[in-house]
Design a protein around this motif. Structure first.
Motif, PDB file in Angstrom:
ATOM      1  N   UNK A 191      63.376  38.548  27.774  1.00  9.17           N
ATOM      2  CA  UNK A 191      62.826  37.908  29.128  1.00  9.17           C
ATOM      3  C   UNK A 191      61.982  38.655  29.910  1.00  9.17           C
ATOM      4  N   UNK A 192      62.395  40.096  29.640  1.00  4.21           N
ATOM      5  CA  UNK A 192      61.325  41.084  30.212  1.00  4.21           C
ATOM      6  C   UNK A 192      60.086  41.261  29.603  1.00  4.21           C
ATOM      7  N   UNK A 193      59.859  41.021  28.275  1.00  2.00           N
ATOM      8  CA  UNK A 193      58.643  40.804  27.821  1.00  2.00           C
ATOM      9  C   UNK A 193      57.944  39.730  28.071  1.00  2.00           C
ATOM     10  N   UNK A 194      58.410  38.594  28.517  1.00  2.27           N
ATOM     11  CA  UNK A 194      57.771  37.494  28.672  1.00  2.27           C
ATOM     12  C   UNK A 194      57.301  37.659  30.223  1.00  2.27           C
ATOM     13  N   UNK A 195      57.968  38.401  30.966  1.00  7.32           N
ATOM     14  CA  UNK A 195      57.518  38.742  32.349  1.00  7.32           C
ATOM     15  C   UNK A 195      56.349  39.471  32.204  1.00  7.32           C
ATOM     16  N   UNK A 196      56.294  40.590  31.262  1.00  2.00           N
ATOM     17  CA  UNK A 196      55.024  41.647  31.246  1.00  2.00           C
ATOM     18  C   UNK A 196      53.994  40.667  30.832  1.00  2.00           C
ATOM     19  N   UNK A 197      54.087  39.707  29.869  1.00  2.00           N
ATOM     20  CA  UNK A 197      52.891  38.914  29.252  1.00  2.00           C
ATOM     21  C   UNK A 197      52.386  37.893  30.662  1.00  2.00           C
ATOM     22  N   UNK A 198      53.347  37.565  31.764  1.00  2.00           N
ATOM     23  CA  UNK A 198      52.685  36.745  32.801  1.00  2.00           C
ATOM     24  C   UNK A 198      52.155  37.630  33.699  1.00  2.00           C
ATOM     25  N   UNK A 199      52.656  39.034  33.625  1.00  2.83           N
ATOM     26  CA  UNK A 199      52.214  39.875  34.914  1.00  2.83           C
ATOM     27  C   UNK A 199      50.555  40.195  34.332  1.00  2.83           C
ATOM     28  N   UNK A 200      50.351  40.294  33.071  1.00 10.03           N
ATOM     29  CA  UNK A 200      49.339  40.734  32.314  1.00 10.03           C
ATOM     30  C   UNK A 200      48.041  39.635  32.761  1.00 10.03           C
ATOM     31  N   UNK A 201      48.317  38.516  32.740  1.00 13.70           N
ATOM     32  CA  UNK A 201      47.509  37.344  33.251  1.00 13.70           C
ATOM     33  C   UNK A 201      47.313  37.157  34.640  1.00 13.70           C
ATOM     34  N   UNK A 202      48.235  37.273  35.373  1.00 17.17           N
ATOM     35  CA  UNK A 202      48.338  37.096  36.820  1.00 17.17           C
ATOM     36  C   UNK A 202      47.832  38.378  37.876  1.00 17.17           C
ATOM     37  N   UNK A 203      48.391  39.443  37.457  1.00 16.73           N
ATOM     38  CA  UNK A 203      48.033  40.604  38.337  1.00 16.73           C
ATOM     39  C   UNK A 203      46.638  40.760  38.644  1.00 16.73           C
ATOM     40  N   UNK A 204      45.603  40.570  37.802  1.00 16.65           N
ATOM     41  CA  UNK A 204      44.395  40.827  38.228  1.00 16.65           C
ATOM     42  C   UNK A 204      43.590  40.031  39.014  1.00 16.65           C
ATOM     43  N   UNK A 205      44.394  38.695  39.429  1.00 15.35           N
ATOM     44  CA  UNK A 205      44.002  37.744  40.514  1.00 15.35           C
ATOM     45  C   UNK A 205      44.280  38.295  41.610  1.00 15.35           C
ATOM     46  N   UNK A 206      44.791  39.263  41.782  1.00 18.79           N
ATOM     47  CA  UNK A 206      45.287  39.850  43.372  1.00 18.79           C
ATOM     48  C   UNK A 206      44.102  40.282  43.954  1.00 18.79           C
ATOM     49  N   UNK A 207      43.064  40.784  43.223  1.00 19.85           N
ATOM     50  CA  UNK A 207      41.759  41.236  43.972  1.00 19.85           C
ATOM     51  C   UNK A 207      41.124  39.909  44.619  1.00 19.85           C
ATOM     52  N   UNK A 208      40.807  39.039  43.960  1.00 21.03           N
ATOM     53  CA  UNK A 208      40.434  37.632  44.482  1.00 21.03           C
ATOM     54  C   UNK A 208      41.462  37.044  45.732  1.00 21.03           C
ATOM     55  N   UNK A 209      42.565  37.465  45.518  1.00 21.13           N
ATOM     56  CA  UNK A 209      43.401  36.867  46.616  1.00 21.13           C
ATOM     57  C   UNK A 209      43.232  37.899  47.789  1.00 21.13           C
ATOM     58  N   UNK A 210      43.036  38.971  47.901  1.00 16.09           N
ATOM     59  CA  UNK A 210      42.790  39.923  48.824  1.00 16.09           C
ATOM     60  C   UNK A 210      41.440  39.661  49.427  1.00 16.09           C
ATOM     61  N   UNK A 211      40.735  39.221  48.699  1.00 17.17           N
ATOM     62  CA  UNK A 211      39.322  38.869  49.568  1.00 17.17           C
ATOM     63  C   UNK A 211      39.482  37.435  50.040  1.00 17.17           C
ATOM     64  N   UNK A 212      40.193  36.585  49.860  1.00 16.44           N
ATOM     65  CA  UNK A 212      40.472  35.440  50.146  1.00 16.44           C
ATOM     66  C   UNK A 212      41.462  35.711  51.706  1.00 16.44           C
ATOM     67  N   UNK A 213      42.166  36.773  51.573  1.00 11.93           N
ATOM     68  CA  UNK A 213      43.136  37.209  52.802  1.00 11.93           C
ATOM     69  C   UNK A 213      41.936  37.869  54.002  1.00 11.93           C
ATOM     70  N   UNK A 214      40.940  38.826  53.472  1.00 10.70           N
ATOM     71  CA  UNK A 214      40.135  39.244  54.404  1.00 10.70           C
ATOM     72  C   UNK A 214      39.198  38.201  54.965  1.00 10.70           C
ATOM     73  N   UNK A 215      38.812  37.138  54.350  1.00 10.38           N
ATOM     74  CA  UNK A 215      38.027  35.781  54.805  1.00 10.38           C
ATOM     75  C   UNK A 215      38.968  35.100  56.040  1.00 10.38           C
TER      76      UNK A 215
END
Length: 286
Positions: free
Chosen positions: A161-185
């Motif tokens: 179950x932790x391995x599955x979490x890592x796989x999801x994190x690998x996909x979604x974590x890089x999206x944080x930068x785009x979300x941060x830009x949205x927060x700034x806007x």
């Protein structure tokens, strides 16, 4: 209407920041190889972990087929001594860094591409082969015992179950930068729409302080949950414990920075309100 838009923009910005900051931290310190190595490198300086890791690495040489049977009894004291002095060898820092890099590549690789020895269902795979190689080279250079280190020495940590979490994190974590830009806007929109801009500063400051508290509680809860799992391996358990502590300390610095930013914004908003109030009072008095 402008006040509502401004308040809504601040709220949206804070919600986006709540997701963006942890995601960016995970991407920089867990998903990216250089960040992972920088985060976990100090673990190699922990005396207890050093000894367990050295024993595990040397154990692969003692139990493997790298030593002729007639030399195994002779080699055992030499290997035990090597385990005690491993961390003092000149090449230890580089071997430890390479261990972390190989471990990161195995952990974040596609499970279908993993070697047969690796457990694709575990959350983290340590490959201590570089450390075993360092010991083998040291012994071969100082004795007449021929040693060849194995290509991989794997230690599996965690569960499926932790391995599955890592796989999801690998996909979604890089999206944080785009979300941060949205927060700034969203925050910029809040300033543009606000009738009283000091309220935006106060709202952002209070929100940042609240988020810092929420992140702290979430970080502690995540650390406790990970610590409660068992890997069934002494080295794995020790690494997990030290890794959780390193993550908490690293993210704690981000939390502290968020709290400081929140306090500064709050004070700035109050100061702007006081200065604005005095100016209006002077105008009315005239």
């Amino acid at each position: 209407m402008r006040t509502f838009v401004s308040a809504a923009a601040v709220l949206v910005g804070l919600l986006m920041a709540a997701v963006a900051v942890p995601a960016m931290w995970v991407d920089r310190n867990i998903v990216q190889e250089d960040g992972f190595v920088a985060l976990t490198a100090p673990l190699g300086q922990d005396p207890a972990f050093q000894q367990r890791l050295a024993t595990a690495a040397v154990g692969t040489l003692a139990s493997g087929a790298n030593i002729p049977d007639v030399l195994k009894e002779l080699a055992r004291p030499v290997l035990d001594k090597a385990a005690q002095s491993l961390t003092g060898l000149p090449g230890y820092p580089d071997a430890w860094a390479e261990t972390l890099r190989k471990s990161h590549r195995l952990t974040f690789a596609d499970p279908s591409t993993l070697p047969p020895e690796a457990d694709g269902s575990s959350s983290l795979t340590l490959d201590v082969a570089p450390l075993a190689g360092l010991v083998a080279k040291q012994i071969s250079d100082t004795t007449s015992i021929p040693l060849k280190a194995p290509g991989q020495v794997l230690i599996n940590i965690g569960h499926s179950d932790q391995r599955q979490l890592i796989e999801r994190v690998t996909v979604y974590a890089p999206m944080g930068y785009a979300v941060a830009v949205g927060a700034g806007i969203a925050f910029v929109l809040a300033f543009v729409a606000a009738r009283r801009r000091w309220t935006v500063l106060v709202g952002m400051g209070v929100g940042a302080l609240v988020l810092a508290g929420v992140w702290k509680l979430a970080s502690d809860a995540a650390g406790t949950a990970v610590a409660a799992t068992s890997s069934g391996n002494d080295v794995a358990e020790l690494f997990k414990s030290e890794f959780v502590a390193a993550c908490s300390a690293s993210f704690g610095q981000w939390i502290l920075a968020a709290g400081l930013v929140g306090a500064v914004l709050l004070v700035a908003g109050i100061a702007l309100r006081v200065v604005g109030g005095r100016k209006r009072g002077n105008i009315e008095h005239r």
